[in-house]
Design an enzyme around this catalytic site. Structure first.
Site, PDB file in Angstrom:
ATOM      1  N   GLU A  65       6.737  48.108  83.320  1.00  0.00           N
ATOM      2  CA  GLU A  65       7.492  46.890  83.663  1.00  0.00           C
ATOM      3  C   GLU A  65       8.489  46.574  82.562  1.00  0.00           C
ATOM      4  OE1 GLU A  65       8.682  44.879  85.558  1.00  0.00           O
ATOM      5  OE2 GLU A  65       7.310  43.589  86.622  1.00  0.00           O
ATOM      6  N   ASP A  66       9.595  45.916  82.936  1.00  0.00           N
ATOM      7  CA  ASP A  66      10.551  45.481  81.913  1.00  0.00           C
ATOM      8  C   ASP A  66      10.009  44.282  81.150  1.00  0.00           C
ATOM      9  OD1 ASP A  66      10.733  43.824  84.170  1.00  0.00           O
ATOM     10  OD2 ASP A  66      12.914  43.742  84.193  1.00  0.00           O
TER      11      ASP A  66
ATOM     12  N   ASP B 109       6.390  37.849  82.609  1.00  0.00           N
ATOM     13  CA  ASP B 109       6.704  36.432  82.411  1.00  0.00           C
ATOM     14  C   ASP B 109       5.479  35.643  82.872  1.00  0.00           C
ATOM     15  OD1 ASP B 109       8.718  34.373  81.874  1.00  0.00           O
ATOM     16  OD2 ASP B 109       8.987  34.155  84.008  1.00  0.00           O
TER      17      ASP B 109
ATOM     18  N   ARG C 216      22.430  44.375  83.208  1.00  0.00           N
ATOM     19  CA  ARG C 216      21.430  45.438  83.047  1.00  0.00           C
ATOM     20  C   ARG C 216      21.945  46.586  82.193  1.00  0.00           C
ATOM     21  NH1 ARG C 216      17.332  44.387  86.766  1.00  0.00           N
ATOM     22  NH2 ARG C 216      17.946  43.572  88.783  1.00  0.00           N
TER      23      ARG C 216
ATOM     24  N   PHE D  19      15.216  32.844  78.477  1.00  0.00           N
ATOM     25  CA  PHE D  19      15.745  33.800  79.446  1.00  0.00           C
ATOM     26  C   PHE D  19      16.621  34.820  78.729  1.00  0.00           C
ATOM     27  CE2 PHE D  19      18.520  35.455  82.731  1.00  0.00           C
ATOM     28  CZ  PHE D  19      17.575  35.770  83.699  1.00  0.00           C
TER      29      PHE D  19
HETATM   30  P1  IMP Z   1       6.843  37.227  86.622  1.00  0.00           P
HETATM   31  O1  IMP Z   1       6.370  37.525  87.992  1.00  0.00           O
HETATM   32  O2  IMP Z   1       7.043  35.749  86.391  1.00  0.00           O
HETATM   33  O3  IMP Z   1       5.963  37.835  85.538  1.00  0.00           O
HETATM   34  O4  IMP Z   1       8.311  37.804  86.478  1.00  0.00           O
HETATM   35  C1  IMP Z   1       8.515  39.152  86.266  1.00  0.00           C
HETATM   36  C2  IMP Z   1       9.893  39.584  86.709  1.00  0.00           C
HETATM   37  O5  IMP Z   1      10.840  38.531  86.590  1.00  0.00           O
HETATM   38  C3  IMP Z   1      10.370  40.706  85.810  1.00  0.00           C
HETATM   39  O6  IMP Z   1      10.073  41.951  86.350  1.00  0.00           O
HETATM   40  C4  IMP Z   1      11.853  40.447  85.726  1.00  0.00           C
HETATM   41  O7  IMP Z   1      12.517  41.135  86.747  1.00  0.00           O
HETATM   42  C5  IMP Z   1      12.007  38.956  85.943  1.00  0.00           C
HETATM   43  N1  IMP Z   1      12.167  38.215  84.658  1.00  0.00           N
HETATM   44  C6  IMP Z   1      11.248  37.465  84.007  1.00  0.00           C
HETATM   45  N2  IMP Z   1      11.743  36.927  82.886  1.00  0.00           N
HETATM   46  C7  IMP Z   1      13.027  37.356  82.815  1.00  0.00           C
HETATM   47  C8  IMP Z   1      14.082  37.146  81.848  1.00  0.00           C
HETATM   48  O8  IMP Z   1      13.958  36.473  80.821  1.00  0.00           O
HETATM   49  N3  IMP Z   1      15.263  37.778  82.126  1.00  0.00           N
HETATM   50  C9  IMP Z   1      15.479  38.542  83.231  1.00  0.00           C
HETATM   51  N4  IMP Z   1      14.520  38.754  84.148  1.00  0.00           N
HETATM   52  C10 IMP Z   1      13.298  38.167  83.940  1.00  0.00           C
HETATM   53 MG    MG Z   2      14.482  41.351  87.680  1.00  0.00          MG
END
Ligand code: IMP
Ligand code: MG
Length: 178
Positions: free
Chosen positions: A102-103, A106, A168, A155
C-alpha cells in the site's frame, strides 16, 4: 522544487526522494530476511502504490511474484469512508504467502476491506507493507507488518500519492500548506 501547486492547493517539500529510497531499502532488508524461501506473492494496490512497488521490488532478493489490484476510497482530501470492489484480482492466491503493498495507511478502512476480501481466497498468510502510515488517523486494530515511514496526520502528495488524480508523478513527497 520546494513547493508545488496542484489545482487549488499549495504543497511544500516534506520527504525527499533520497530519504524515501533509504526507508524502502530498510524495509526490503526486513522482508528479504523474513520471506526468504517463502515464494511470496506481492500484491500492489493501484494506483497509489506503483512507485513504491517498483522501487521496493528492485530491492527484493528472494524468488517472488508481483501482481496488482485496484480499489478506490478517496475523493478530494478527506476519506469518503466508502470502499469499492477490488478490480483485476484473478491470480490464484490459495496457499500463498501474500504481501500487500500500500502507498499509505490512513484510517485503515481500505486495507481492512482488502484483507477481508483476500482472506476469502485462502492464502497461507497475509502480510501488510506500507510506504507511509498515519498512526493518529488509524481507526482499526490489525497489525501492519512492514512500515517504511510514519507521518503526522497531514494530507500529502507525490511518489504515487495524488490529490484528485494529480501529483502522482512527483519524485518527492509534499505536504499540504494549510
Ligand atoms: P484509508 O482507507 O483511510 O486508510 O485510506 C487509504 C487510502 O486513501 C490510500 O490508499 C490513499 O489512496 C488515500 N490517502 C490517505 N491519505 C492520503 C494522503 O495524505 N494523500 C493522498 N492520498 C491519501
Ligand atoms: Mg489514492
Amino acid at each position: 522544487m520546494s513547493t508545488v501547486k496542484i489545482k487549488d492547493k499549495e504543497f511544500s517539500i516534506f520527504i525527499p526522494e533520497t530519504q524515501i529510497l533509504e526507508a524502502i531499502q530498510r524495509l526490503a532488508n526486513k522482508i528479504n530476511e523474513e520471506m526468504e524461501g517463502k515464494n511470496p506473492l506481492f500484491v500492489g494496490i493501484l494506483n497509489g502504490s506503483f512507485m513504491f512497488a517498483g522501487d521496493l521490488m528492485k530491492c527484493i532478493k528472494t524468488n517472488c511474484e508481483i501482481s496488482f489490484i485496484k480499489v478506490a476510497s478517496y475523493s478530494g482530501t478527506s476519506s469518503s469512508g466508502e470502499v469499492k470492489q477490488l478490480i483485476g484480482f484473478n491470480d490464484s492466491i490459495k496457499g500463498r504467502n501474500v504481501v500487500i503493498l500500500e502507498d499509505i495507511v490512513d484510517t485503515g478502512v481500505t486495507l481492512e476491506n482488502i484483507i477481508n476480501q483476500l482472506k476469502e481466497h485462502e492464502p497461507a498468510d497475509v502480510r501488510l507493507a506500507t510506504l507511509l502510515y498515519k498512526p493518529a488517523a488509524f481507526r482499526k486494530t490489525f497489525k501492519i507488518d512492514y512500515v517504511a515511514m510514519e507521518i503526522p496526520n497531514d494530507f500529502i502528495v507525490g511518489y504515487g500519492l495524488d490529490y484528485d488524480g494529480y501529483g502522482r508523478n512527483l519524485r518527492d513527497i509534499y505536504k499540504i500548506v494549510e
